[in-house]
Design a protein around this motif. Structure first.
Motif: not given
Length: 629
Positions: A37-39, A188-192, A218-219, A232-233
């Motif tokens: 899942k995406t959180v 982990i995508a930090d402000e991608p 998972a993202v 996205m979430a």
């Protein structure tokens, strides 16, 4: 039974100690990231989003430490009980195996995250060689596979390409390739996508979704853009000053927001469905002295029928060598036969993807670059003058009258100069006023952009991004200009600060009678500030219309693609990822007739109505003009 989440954070506290001051950057945070899942973690800059990611990866800066709580990681490949990452030593062998292996991270700015001294291939294969026992040839084969998977046009060439040779979108794809080559369980995508234009952003978001569906990872998505979250979430966590304000499913939070902070964030986002005259509502309003009844300057009489700036058939070309010894040259047409006009007291929005020629055109207008063909005319009220023919006192007057507001407020301000020095430097250069008069003017400028007068003795590093941009606007206003060239002035800011700066620019325009050329890649932002919008692609203006007309009836396929690529914080208006999966919309050869442009035919701007023009193939233009007439 509900399956154990992949990542379970409980009561996490991160303590930051700096300058003999200690505070909790994250305070009692609890959240779960389910498998596959995406959180999304949402909040302003400084809310603790990135610190949370750094704590999970155990890459906190030296001034930070985990002061409490647990970070349980239940690796599906590991049959042991969940591992508490918070209890591990950051430099331990176990943590090194997890970091970059089972836990991967994409950083906000790919250029500073990639080594400029090593090829992209070396950096991607390095991650694999550290975490798996593979030979050089096998690592290269895996790298080519992942380059192809993330959409590199030439995967083999990517192995020997350096980061500076890539566009922003391809650099971010290289970062994703580096993260995915080890097949992580959590990304982990930090402000991608913050630094990317809207079409590239949509492609990167689509890529992450597609890879997630294929690999089951998972993202954890960290962002301040609610439009990205809406598309996205699965679940959303809203943070403010290190604490969780609200959490729940995407559907619940967007349909039924409860916390005042989340409601305020939603009101700060520019939207296409805004009513005429509706104002963005930032979390903290900037109070400009220009709006106070006693402090309002007298706006100069500026008839809107006067064209203050006229760009006529301007072109700019660059010649590049294909290689050191090849002798082959390639011509890049950065600006191709562009004509535009800006009326007094109005805003001309210039939109397009990165590399379309927007900034080059702005530099030509400001006389930082000389056009190869065409001319720029400026009318200060005494008649139009050719900007590139000015010299002496006339040129000095023009430089005072047209000022620049830059994209990056940090790099455009000298870090060794105080705000007082920054604001008074233009006045010193142009010989305006005595020392005492310049001091009073500097204080008045701070009042005008809503900053405290005590800021005069501070340095740029001590301000937030929005405050730095306000300093940049104050510097641009120091010489009392008539025209401001705003080059992506809010693209680096989070939504609440962006709303502050956009409102401030509109208020200053009304109070001072300013005219703006507002350059951006985000049509929703331009829609909020601009009266007329020109859409630019590959050096051409492809469509020009009033803001109402352009958004009500876009005609050109490129304009429609740009509109489709803006993520809207409305669950009923999702991004059409299928439409944006290739870049044919930005390739003039691939446009359908009558919009297609081929080598040797730049087409021509054709009137569809009194305030609407579009670029068509030369042979199709007369027929369309006759129909419009």
């Amino acid at each position: 039974m509900t399956p154990m989440p992949l990542l379970s954070i409980r009561n996490l506290a991160v303590q930051i100690t700096a300058d003999q001051r200690s505070f909790r950057a994250v305070d009692g945070l609890s959240l779960d990231v389910p498998r596959g899942k995406t959180v999304a973690i949402v909040g302003e800059s400084g809310s603790g989003k990135s610190v949370t990611a750094q704590a999970i990866m155990r890459i906190l800066p030296k001034v930070g430490r985990i002061a409490g709580g647990s970070i349980l990681f239940d690796d599906p490949r590991d049959r042991h009980p969940p591992l508490d990452i918070a209890a591990l030593d950051a430099g331990s062998e176990r943590m090194r195996q997890l970091r970059g292996g089972r836990l991967a991270m994409i950083f906000q700015e790919p250029m500073t995250s990639l080594s400029p001294l090593h090829t992209v291939g070396d950096q991607v294969t390095e991650a694999l060689k550290i975490h798996a026992e593979v030979k050089e040839n096998e690592a290269k084969e895996r790298a080519i596979e992942v380059f192809e998977r993330v959409g590199f046009p030439d995967p083999k060439r990517a192995l020997v390409t350096y980061p500076f040779e890539l566009s922003g979108g391809l650099r971010q794809r290289a970062m994703i390739a580096m993260a995915l080559i080890t097949k992580p369980a959590l990304l982990i995508a930090d402000e991608p996508t913050t630094a990317l234009d809207v079409t590239t952003q949509a492609q990167i978001l689509d890529l992450i979704r597609e890879l997630q569906a294929d690999t089951g990872m998972a993202v954890l998505l960290i962002t301040h853009d609610l439009g990205v979250v809406a598309n996205m979430a699965d679940d959303v966590v809203v943070m403010y000053r290190g604490r969780m304000m609200e959490a729940g499913s995407r559907e619940d939070l967007f349909r039924r927001p409860e916390h005042p902070y989340l409601k305020a964030l939603m009101r700060a986002v520019p939207r296409f469905a805004m009513k005429p005259g509706e104002r963005l509502t930032p979390l903290r309003e900037v109070k400009s002295a220009a709006l106070a009844p006693g402090g309002r300057p007298v706006a100069p009489v500026c008839p809107t029928e006067r064209v203050v700036l006229q760009v006529e058939n301007v072109s700019k070309e660059y010649t590049l060598r294909a290689g050191w010894f090849s002798g082959t040259k390639r011509v890049i047409r950065a600006v191709n036969d562009v004509s535009l006009s800006l009326s007094c007291g109005r805003t001309l929005g210039l939109v397009g993807e990165s590399g379309c020629g927007k900034t080059t055109l702005s530099k030509i207008v400001s006389r930082a670059l000389t056009p190869d063909r065409g001319r720029v005319l400026f009318d200060a009220g005494s008649g139009p003058q050719d900007v590139h023919a000015l010299s002496g006192e006339a040129l000095t007057r023009y430089r005072r009258t047209v000022q620049f507001v830059f994209q990056d407020p940090f790099s455009s301000l000298n870090p060794r100069m105080t705000v007082y020095d920054i604001l008074t430097e233009p006045m010193k250069i142009h010989g305006i006023g005595t020392s005492d008069e310049r001091f009073e003017k500097a204080k008045a400028l701070l009042d005008m952009v809503g900053l405290d007068r005590g800021s005069l003795r501070r340095y740029p590093h001590s301000f937030s991004g929005g405050q730095r941009q306000r300093v940049g606007i104050a510097r641009a206003l120091a010489l009392e200009p008539e025209v401001l060239l705003c080059d992506e002035p809010v693209s680096a800011l989070d939504v609440s600060v962006q709303a502050q700066v956009l409102n401030l620019l509109k208020d200053l325009q009304k109070a001072l009678g300013l005219s703006y050329v507002f350059v951006s890649h985000n049509l929703a932002v331009v829609d909020y500030v601009a009266d007329t919008i020109a859409v630019m692609c590959r050096g051409h203006i492809v469509e020009e219309a009033s803001a109402d007309t352009l958004f009500r009836d876009p005609v050109h396929p490129y304009t429609r693609a740009l509109l489709a690529a803006v993520p809207d914080p409305d669950l009923d208006r999702p991004l059409d990822f299928l439409k944006l999966r290739n870049d044919r919309f930005s390739n003039p050869d691939a446009w359908p007739e009558p919009y297609r442009l081929v080598e040797g035919d730049s087409g021509r701007m054709t009137a569809l109505g009194p305030d609407h023009k579009v670029r068509l193939m030369s042979e199709a233009a007369p027929e369309i003009e006759d129909k419009a007439a």
